[in-house]
Design an enzyme around this catalytic site. Sequence first.
Site, short mmCIF file in Angstrom:
data_model
loop_
_atom_site.label_atom_id
_atom_site.label_comp_id
_atom_site.label_asym_id
_atom_site.label_seq_id
_atom_site.Cartn_x
_atom_site.Cartn_y
_atom_site.Cartn_z
N ASN A 265 0.85 -1.20 0.00
CA ASN A 265 0.00 0.00 0.00
C ASN A 265 0.88 1.25 0.00
O ASN A 265 2.11 1.15 0.07
CB ASN A 265 -0.96 -0.02 1.19
N ARG A 266 0.25 2.39 -0.08
CA ARG A 266 0.99 3.63 -0.29
C ARG A 266 1.54 4.29 0.98
O ARG A 266 2.08 5.39 0.92
CB ARG A 266 0.09 4.66 -0.97
#
Length: 428
Positions: free
Chosen positions: A215-216
């Site tokens: 994920n970011r």
Amino acid sequence: MRIVLGVSGGVAAYKAVLLLRLLREQGHRVRVVPTASALRFVGAPTWEALSGEPATDQVFEDVEHVPHVALGQGADLVVVAPATADLLARAASGRADDLLTSTLLTARCPVVMAPAMHTEMWEHPATRANVATLRERGAHVIEPASGRLTGADTGPGRLPEPEEIARVALAVAEGSDDGSRDEDAAAGRDLAGRRVVVSAGGTREPIDPVRFIGNRSSGRQGVELARVARARGAHVTLVAANLAPDVAALVEDAGLDDVVAVETTAQLREAVRAAAATADVVVMAAAVADFRPAHAPGAKIKKVPGRGPEPIALVENPDVLAELAHERLRAGQVVVGFAAETGDADGSVLDHGRAKARRKGADLLVVNAVGEGLGFGVDANDVTVVDGSGEVVATAGGTKRAVADAVWDVVAGRVAAGSLGGAVARAE
Ligand code: CTP
């Protein structure tokens, strides 16, 4: 105990109302002595109704009882919160131009002052000199908290939370203070002696040896939480999941006590739980993958020409936060979660956050809106802190460091309230 609560004129006077209630609830008799400017922020009826005693700044009222001398003489403790720059200046120069400054001159009991003002005023050499004078003469001047001030600005100058002021003031009055706690408070180290665990970053779940589902999350908010906790005196374990390089660089000179690097949710879970067994606070700031591939082959998945990709079957990961909240590995532990939300047709960011708070069972959930220049990878954040029932307990915005300060303000209040019971029991 007979307490005089001095209140000088600043916006933070509203917090003194909560402090008054807290002291009254603990069975102390409290006489509020506001300054004239304090009465412009919170009126006498509020002080009188909550204290059950008159509240005036005047020395020419009730003169037959000589209040400008009697109040100070009869007090077991004088607490001034908020103490403005002007009040500190008048007290340091020995003025007696209203009931509060007269009381300060006649008091022979412990005096605790909790300053609140804008950073510039706090840092001005005049104020520094006044504080030094007051400390030299035996007053306990609590270092102001760092965080959001009246406007959008942040920095040192904030009135500490009422629970924290009560804790320090009662400890000073009891004489049970060994000096170190007061020094810690004076240095803004309100988490001294506490052990905290912070998870930061985002977990990665392997698809094969070279690919992963991730994920970011850069880990910046979690790392700021760890750094601020360290600056405020806590023993900090950071469980770091795949931090962005610039964030990892911040960790290097943060002086954290323990940094455990992890990659997957399983590794993060193990590291967090190991540290949580002895922690006062656990903050789950990491973005944890909800699912992982059911099978991750030991060899790289090859592309077979002419044959489409194989679907990746996923299985659910344990919810580390919900587990910690339900199991309570340590009595009295404060468990804090984060919720990055975007808002959708089913509800706003806050609606989703509140529902999540109730679902997860954590003591506090920090809800932040992501997207549109907020949240992932940028230094701005805008959060609402809700408790386990979904009630809003604080809001904060600005840099991730400012948000970290605001979150610790709320957590420190809870941790202090947890240990306040001991101090109060000793006082009675
Ligand atoms: N969290 C966790 N373990 C998981 C998933 C999330 O501990 N397997 C924690 C995160 O660290 C964070 C909080 O739970 O503190 C909320 O994470 P979030 O992903 O927003 O919650 P979810 O339950 O996954 O909800 P959603 O359906 O919105 O993804």
